[in-house]
Design an enzyme around this catalytic site. Structure first.
Site, PDB file in Angstrom:
ATOM      1  CD  GLU A   1      -2.714   0.458  -0.448  1.00  0.00           C
ATOM      2  OE1 GLU A   1      -3.163  -0.521  -0.746  1.00  0.00           O
ATOM      3  OE2 GLU A   1      -2.613   1.486  -1.199  1.00  0.00           O
TER       4      GLU A   1
HETATM    5  C1  LIG Z   1       2.369  -9.691   0.663  1.00  0.00           C
HETATM    6  C2  LIG Z   1       2.054  -8.656  -0.512  1.00  0.00           C
HETATM    7  C3  LIG Z   1       0.997  -8.193  -0.628  1.00  0.00           C
HETATM    8  C4  LIG Z   1       0.790  -7.052  -1.840  1.00  0.00           C
HETATM    9  N1  LIG Z   1      -0.512  -6.875  -2.261  1.00  0.00           N
HETATM   10  C5  LIG Z   1      -0.686  -6.213  -3.380  1.00  0.00           C
HETATM   11  C6  LIG Z   1      -1.742  -5.960  -3.952  1.00  0.00           C
HETATM   12  O1  LIG Z   1      -2.784  -6.551  -3.741  1.00  0.00           O
HETATM   13  N2  LIG Z   1      -1.970  -5.306  -5.115  1.00  0.00           N
HETATM   14  C7  LIG Z   1      -0.914  -4.708  -5.659  1.00  0.00           C
HETATM   15  O2  LIG Z   1      -1.047  -3.964  -6.555  1.00  0.00           O
HETATM   16  N3  LIG Z   1       0.543  -4.656  -5.035  1.00  0.00           N
HETATM   17  C8  LIG Z   1       0.415  -5.338  -3.894  1.00  0.00           C
HETATM   18  N4  LIG Z   1       1.672  -5.607  -3.203  1.00  0.00           N
HETATM   19  C9  LIG Z   1       2.990  -4.959  -3.876  1.00  0.00           C
HETATM   20  C10 LIG Z   1       3.321  -3.673  -3.006  1.00  0.00           C
HETATM   21  O3  LIG Z   1       2.274  -2.815  -3.213  1.00  0.00           O
HETATM   22  C11 LIG Z   1       4.624  -3.373  -3.486  1.00  0.00           C
HETATM   23  O4  LIG Z   1       5.626  -4.481  -3.240  1.00  0.00           O
HETATM   24  C12 LIG Z   1       5.256  -1.874  -2.967  1.00  0.00           C
HETATM   25  O5  LIG Z   1       4.363  -0.969  -3.380  1.00  0.00           O
HETATM   26  C13 LIG Z   1       6.658  -1.739  -3.183  1.00  0.00           C
HETATM   27  O6  LIG Z   1       7.063  -1.893  -4.436  1.00  0.00           O
HETATM   28  P1  LIG Z   1       8.369  -2.959  -4.981  1.00  0.00           P
HETATM   29  O7  LIG Z   1       8.293  -4.233  -4.187  1.00  0.00           O
HETATM   30  O8  LIG Z   1       8.292  -3.158  -6.327  1.00  0.00           O
HETATM   31  O9  LIG Z   1       9.464  -2.483  -4.418  1.00  0.00           O
HETATM   32  P2  LIG Z   1      10.432  -1.059  -4.915  1.00  0.00           P
HETATM   33  O10 LIG Z   1       9.562  -0.120  -5.673  1.00  0.00           O
HETATM   34  O11 LIG Z   1      11.506  -1.690  -5.802  1.00  0.00           O
HETATM   35  O12 LIG Z   1      11.147  -0.258  -3.609  1.00  0.00           O
HETATM   36  C14 LIG Z   1      12.173  -1.065  -2.978  1.00  0.00           C
HETATM   37  C15 LIG Z   1      12.742  -0.020  -1.908  1.00  0.00           C
HETATM   38  O13 LIG Z   1      12.866   1.364  -2.865  1.00  0.00           O
HETATM   39  C16 LIG Z   1      12.333   2.336  -2.119  1.00  0.00           C
HETATM   40  N5  LIG Z   1      11.994   3.383  -3.318  1.00  0.00           N
HETATM   41  C17 LIG Z   1      11.432   2.828  -4.540  1.00  0.00           C
HETATM   42  N6  LIG Z   1      11.177   3.974  -5.162  1.00  0.00           N
HETATM   43  C18 LIG Z   1      11.498   5.153  -4.150  1.00  0.00           C
HETATM   44  C19 LIG Z   1      11.546   6.463  -4.499  1.00  0.00           C
HETATM   45  N7  LIG Z   1      10.824   7.124  -5.635  1.00  0.00           N
HETATM   46  N8  LIG Z   1      12.055   7.066  -3.406  1.00  0.00           N
HETATM   47  C20 LIG Z   1      12.568   6.578  -2.310  1.00  0.00           C
HETATM   48  N9  LIG Z   1      12.612   5.370  -2.266  1.00  0.00           N
HETATM   49  C21 LIG Z   1      12.155   4.458  -3.002  1.00  0.00           C
HETATM   50  C22 LIG Z   1      11.003   1.772  -1.350  1.00  0.00           C
HETATM   51  O14 LIG Z   1      10.544   2.485  -0.261  1.00  0.00           O
HETATM   52  C23 LIG Z   1      11.851   0.317  -0.975  1.00  0.00           C
HETATM   53  O15 LIG Z   1      12.213   0.646   0.210  1.00  0.00           O
HETATM   54  C24 LIG Z   1       2.027  -6.635  -2.308  1.00  0.00           C
HETATM   55  C25 LIG Z   1       3.145  -6.800  -1.804  1.00  0.00           C
HETATM   56  C26 LIG Z   1       3.370  -7.820  -0.895  1.00  0.00           C
HETATM   57  C27 LIG Z   1       4.720  -8.247  -0.625  1.00  0.00           C
END
Ligand SMILES: Cc1cc2nc3c(=O)[nH]c(=O)nc-3n(C[C@H](O)[C@H](O)[C@H](O)COP(=O)(O)OP(=O)(O)OC[C@H]3O[C@@H](n4cnc5c(N)ncnc54)[C@H](O)[C@@H]3O)c2cc1C
Length: 571
Positions: free
Chosen positions: A430
């Site tokens: 989220e």
């Molecule tokens: C169990 C689980 C359930 C989920 N459920 C859903 C769902 O129902 N629907 C859905 O659509 N998604 C869902 N997600 C996805 C979730 O919303 C994403 O994992 C989350 O938004 C982070 O994206 P990412 O995993 O690609 O991490 P990344 O975006 O790669 O982030 C990695 C790190 O980099 C940081 N970062 C990235 N970009 C920036 C920036 N611009 N500035 C500063 N820091 C940054 C982040 O804060 C994080 O610490 C779920 C994930 C999990 C693990």
């Protein structure tokens, strides 16, 4: 250790701290009388204690599985879901025009928190549906509303949100899923979504996916994204689930926790969907769902913190170890100073996070009931704080819960470790807590800090009013608000956004700390000789001072941070 719903805490907070009465005094929420709210809390609490809490362990030990393309949920989850749906708990805030109860969001927040405390992985299902209902209420056509909302509100059908793709996590604008018009008002959706919570289940008649995708020729980034409703089964002429749509669950993730919640990789292969909101206006519509879910996920953190706290307290009053240095103490570990410190911290943090979440709910309700822009701005300001501080509290408190148990905390049978594993993801999904903090220092400060200053004025006035009776509590709160005000003044003058972002996380935490001080002070004023006042004293004198070091960090800017190069980090 059975879960006990903290009903008297919600009542106290509603009556003395967040002032629910101003919400229920409005014509829109006049039916939410104290009797009605009491009955809602009691019934939801009972269901959480008796039906959901016994499922918590089952979800952990018997994760959801994918069998021949069909998700099989954990034992007992179907019955637990039925209790949620039959009790009307899926969406008590939903519009009465489509069968909802139209109750305040503040009350929903308390109900959601109890369900999360009892069984987080199952509660995530109705939480997703709630957000979808709100998005459809605001942005769907009348025909789609009439077809989908009644079934989502009763829980007959459930909802999911589909943003994430392998290359598009925090950067939602990078998503590639395509939508092509079919020429009959529907669209054909093609692409892969990952991490989709409750992407499938074996207990609702249909599953309605809200999917972000790009129309042909759409602009790059978030401006070119549209939102589509894509059901698992296409409704037939009577509105019943008919032909299967062209979508499937490819696999389920093997996770650190939250095992009862199936997290799916979804493949859309020309699935039929319907546009929600305007073409290329999908992000704005999805934000309706996301804001709802952000408050809800903050509540998940608080709920898990409450569950972990109750477990730890019960253990600490039973477990005897060594001699305590307090005269007359019984000899259980709760009488050791360090264990007492941990338990007091847990309880004080839960109070602070819960008060922030309920105030956010009150602000949303007031914005809806009055249409006033300042309430909407208050709600927008409090949403990222609720999400990030609520979930950080869930993580910190459940971690302390493990520590209170000593070695038994590391042994799964106590359940202490499960709280810690399950809640960890709430700071990630989220919108990560880093992204929430950036939202706070950037978008939520685009008003030049007006909403923040309004809230700080309110805190300082309350501290002034309490100064004569409780000077040792009121003065630290007034001073903390003033220090935070100086930081907000500094922040809004920073044209270099990276200077704000470099300190965004400590800034959000400091803001939450100060809000926690304010709400604890209100509790102490309401009941100066009580346990609540003693807890307020603990928080204000021992935890609130952390805001000072956090705000030093928040104002340090980006230069020194970037002086530390990736090479330095690897050295
Ligand atoms: C169990 C689980 C359930 C989920 N459920 C859903 C769902 O129902 N629907 C859905 O659509 N998604 C869902 N997600 C996805 C979730 O919303 C994403 O994992 C989350 O938004 C982070 O994206 P990412 O995993 O690609 O991490 P990344 O975006 O790669 O982030 C990695 C790190 O980099 C940081 N970062 C990235 N970009 C920036 C920036 N611009 N500035 C500063 N820091 C940054 C982040 O804060 C994080 O610490 C779920 C994930 C999990 C693990």
């Amino acid at each position: 250790m059975p879960y006990r719903a903290p009903i008297s805490d919600y009542r106290f907070l509603f009556d003395h701290v967040v002032d629910l009465q101003k919400v229920t005094d409005t014509p829109r929420f006049s039916e939410a009388t104290p009797d009605v709210v009491d009955a809602i809390l009691t019934e939801a609490g009972k269901m959480s204690e008796e039906v959901l809490a016994p499922l918590q362990r089952s979800g952990d030990l018997h994760p959801a599985r994918l069998e021949n393309g069909v998700v099989r949920t954990s034992p007992g989850f179907a019955e637990g879901y039925r209790a949620i749906a039959d009790g009307g708990w899926v969406a008590i805030a939903a519009d009465p025009d489509h069968g909802g109860m139209g109750l305040p969001m503040a009350v929903t927040t308390a109900v959601n928190e109890m369900m999360s405390a009892a069984c987080l992985s199952l509660q995530l299902n109705p939480l997703m549906t709630q957000g979808q209902i709100e998005a459809l209420e605001h942005h769907a056509s009348d025909a789609l509303k009439a077809l989908y909302l009644p079934k989502l509100i009763t829980g007959e059908w459930s909802g999911t949100m589909n943003l994430t793709e392998p290359q598009a996590g925090s950067d939602v604008g990078a998503l590639r899923t395509k939508a092509e018009p079919n020429g009959d008002g529907s669209y054909s959706i093609t692409g892969q979504k990952i991490y989709i919570s409750w992407g499938d289940n074996d207990f609702t008649g249909n599953i309605c996916h809200l999917v972000l995708a790009r129309l042909p020729g759409a602009a790059e980034g978030t401006k070119g994204i549209s939102l589509f409703l894509v059901p698992k089964y296409l409704p037939d002429d009577s509105g019943a689930p008919g032909q299967a749509n062209d979508l499937r669950v490819v696999s389920l993730e093997h996770k650190m926790g939250l095992h009862g919640s199936p997290t799916a990789v979804m493949e859309y292969s020309g699935a039929t969907g319907w546009l929600i909101g305007p073409e290329h206006g999908g992000m704005k519509c999805m934000f309706t769902m996301m804001n709802n879910a952000r408050l809800g996920v903050g509540g998940q953190g608080i709920g898990v913190a409450e569950g972990a706290y109750q477990h730890a307290l019960a253990y600490a009053t039973e477990r005897r170890q060594g001699k305590t240095l307090v005269e007359g103490a019984g000899g259980a570990i709760v009488d050791h100073a360090d264990v007492r410190r941990m338990l007091a911290t847990m309880k004080a943090e839960i109070f602070a996070a819960r008060a922030i979440a309920l105030s956010c709910g009150v602000a949303i309700d007031m914005a809806r009931a009055t249409g006033a822009a300042d309430w909407a701005a208050r709600a927008a300001l409090l949403t990222p704080i609720t999400k990030a501080f609520g979930t950080d509290t869930g993580i910190a408190v459940s971690d302390m819960g493990v520590q209170v148990h000593g070695g038994m905390g590391f042994i799964e049978e106590t359940g202490a470790a499960q709280f810690s594993r399950d809640v960890r993801v709430t700071a990630i999904y989220e919108g990560t807590n880093g992204i929430q903090s950036m939202d706070l220092v950037a978008r939520k400060m685009m008003d030049g800090g007006e909403a923040a200053f309004g809230l700080l004025d309110e805190i300082e006035e309350a501290a002034e009013a309490a100064k004569a009776r409780l000077p040792d509590l009121a003065m630290p709160v007034w001073n903390a608000a003033e220090t935070l005000r100086e930081c907000v003044e500094w922040l809004v003058t920073q044209g270099d956004m990276n200077a704000r972002f470099a300190g965004a996380v400590p800034f959000l935490r400091a803001f939450a700390r100060v809000l926690g001080g304010y709400y604890h002070l209100r509790a102490a004023v309401a009941d100066p000789e009580s346990a609540r006042a003693r807890l307020a004293r603990f928080y204000i004198l021992r935890l609130l001072p952390e805001h000072q070091s956090l705000l030093v960090h928040a104002r340090a800017g980006a230069e020194d941070l970037y002086a530390l190069t990736p090479g330095d980090l690897a050295a």
